[in-house]
Design a protein around this motif. Structure first.
Motif, mmCIF file in Angstrom:
data_model
loop_
_atom_site.group_PDB
_atom_site.id
_atom_site.type_symbol
_atom_site.label_atom_id
_atom_site.label_comp_id
_atom_site.label_asym_id
_atom_site.label_seq_id
_atom_site.Cartn_x
_atom_site.Cartn_y
_atom_site.Cartn_z
ATOM 1 N N LYS A 66 0.965 -1.155 0.099
ATOM 2 C CA LYS A 66 -0.045 0.100 0.014
ATOM 3 C C LYS A 66 0.996 1.349 -0.041
ATOM 4 C CE LYS A 66 -3.379 2.499 2.876
ATOM 5 N NZ LYS A 66 -4.137 2.434 3.980
ATOM 6 N N ILE A 67 1.966 1.343 0.809
ATOM 7 C CA ILE A 67 2.762 2.587 1.153
ATOM 8 C C ILE A 67 3.508 2.632 -0.195
ATOM 9 C CG2 ILE A 67 4.726 3.426 2.189
ATOM 10 C CD1 ILE A 67 3.216 2.217 4.589
ATOM 11 N N TYR A 68 4.020 1.715 -0.539
ATOM 12 C CA TYR A 68 4.944 1.605 -1.964
ATOM 13 C C TYR A 68 4.499 2.238 -3.227
ATOM 14 C CZ TYR A 68 9.607 0.552 -0.565
ATOM 15 O OH TYR A 68 11.008 0.692 0.208
ATOM 16 N N LYS A 69 2.937 1.654 -3.270
ATOM 17 C CA LYS A 69 2.313 1.909 -4.257
ATOM 18 C C LYS A 69 1.692 3.644 -4.146
ATOM 19 C CE LYS A 69 0.081 -1.846 -6.338
ATOM 20 N NZ LYS A 69 -1.316 -2.504 -6.868
ATOM 21 N N THR A 70 1.104 4.155 -3.077
ATOM 22 C CA THR A 70 0.838 5.338 -2.892
ATOM 23 C C THR A 70 1.995 6.238 -3.008
ATOM 24 O OG1 THR A 70 -0.666 4.479 -1.235
ATOM 25 C CG2 THR A 70 -0.099 7.086 -0.911
ATOM 26 N N LYS A 71 3.276 6.048 -2.531
ATOM 27 C CA LYS A 71 4.347 7.001 -2.540
ATOM 28 C C LYS A 71 5.134 6.737 -3.841
ATOM 29 C CE LYS A 71 4.583 7.724 2.211
ATOM 30 N NZ LYS A 71 5.483 7.779 3.501
ATOM 31 N N LYS A 72 4.669 5.713 -4.748
ATOM 32 C CA LYS A 72 5.224 5.404 -6.001
ATOM 33 C C LYS A 72 6.627 5.100 -5.634
ATOM 34 C CE LYS A 72 2.571 8.078 -9.129
ATOM 35 N NZ LYS A 72 1.000 8.189 -8.270
ATOM 36 N N GLY A 73 6.962 4.324 -4.682
ATOM 37 C CA GLY A 73 8.322 3.720 -4.405
ATOM 38 C C GLY A 73 8.838 2.562 -5.423
ATOM 39 N N ASN A 74 10.075 2.225 -5.099
ATOM 40 C CA ASN A 74 10.706 1.277 -5.710
ATOM 41 C C ASN A 74 11.117 0.137 -4.910
ATOM 42 O OD1 ASN A 74 12.484 -0.650 -7.137
ATOM 43 N ND2 ASN A 74 12.500 1.117 -9.046
ATOM 44 N N ILE A 75 10.388 -0.797 -4.811
ATOM 45 C CA ILE A 75 10.815 -2.058 -3.776
ATOM 46 C C ILE A 75 12.303 -2.439 -4.294
ATOM 47 C CG2 ILE A 75 10.215 -4.426 -2.901
ATOM 48 C CD1 ILE A 75 7.156 -3.347 -3.181
ATOM 49 N N VAL A 76 12.385 -2.982 -5.469
ATOM 50 C CA VAL A 76 13.712 -3.480 -5.975
ATOM 51 C C VAL A 76 14.926 -2.462 -5.547
ATOM 52 C CG1 VAL A 76 14.896 -4.151 -7.814
ATOM 53 C CG2 VAL A 76 12.605 -4.777 -7.693
ATOM 54 N N SER A 77 14.723 -1.221 -5.690
ATOM 55 C CA SER A 77 15.920 -0.427 -5.437
ATOM 56 C C SER A 77 16.055 -0.494 -4.038
ATOM 57 C CB SER A 77 15.293 0.972 -5.787
ATOM 58 O OG SER A 77 16.359 2.168 -5.524
#
Length: 122
Positions: A66-77
């Protein structure tokens, strides 16, 4: 008679080749779909700290996705230790010990982990 046997052999060979191609594709697709979960629960040992729907040591997969989608983060990075934590920075020092594992993973494996985590997005 020879021609009939030759013709039957030819069609049999073609039929076998098509079945092999379909089987290989099915196996590859299945492996891709489950590899994130297998890595998460196995080699990555992520499951020791993260559960799908509850916080244990680390945040739940639902919260992470949820947080990574909302903040447009990059999990792989993040797993490559190339970006800052955005879910629970206070737990970053605990997570750092696992970067030795995730940094040794291929890009495909990290992408599979990311896809697995995003599968818990609501």
């Amino acid at each position: 008679m020879k021609n009939i046997l030759l013709l039957l052999s030819f069609f049999s060979l073609i039929g076998c080749q098509n079945k092999e191609e379909k089987t290989e594709t099915s196996i590859d697709e299945t492996a891709t779909k489950i590899s994130g979960q297998v890595l998460f629960e196995g080699e990555g040992n992520c499951i020791a700290c993260h559960k799908p729907d509850q916080k244990i040591i680390g945040p739940s997969l639902e919260e992470i996705s949820k947080i990574y989608k909302t903040k447009k983060g990059n999990i792989v990075s993040f797993l490559q230790e190339q970006s800052e934590p955005i879910v629970d920075p206070s737990q970053y020092d605990i997570m750092k010990t696992n970067f030795a594992i995730t940094k040794s993973m291929s890009d495909e494996e990290l992408k599979a982990l990311e896809d697995y985590i995003y599968s818990f997005s609501k």
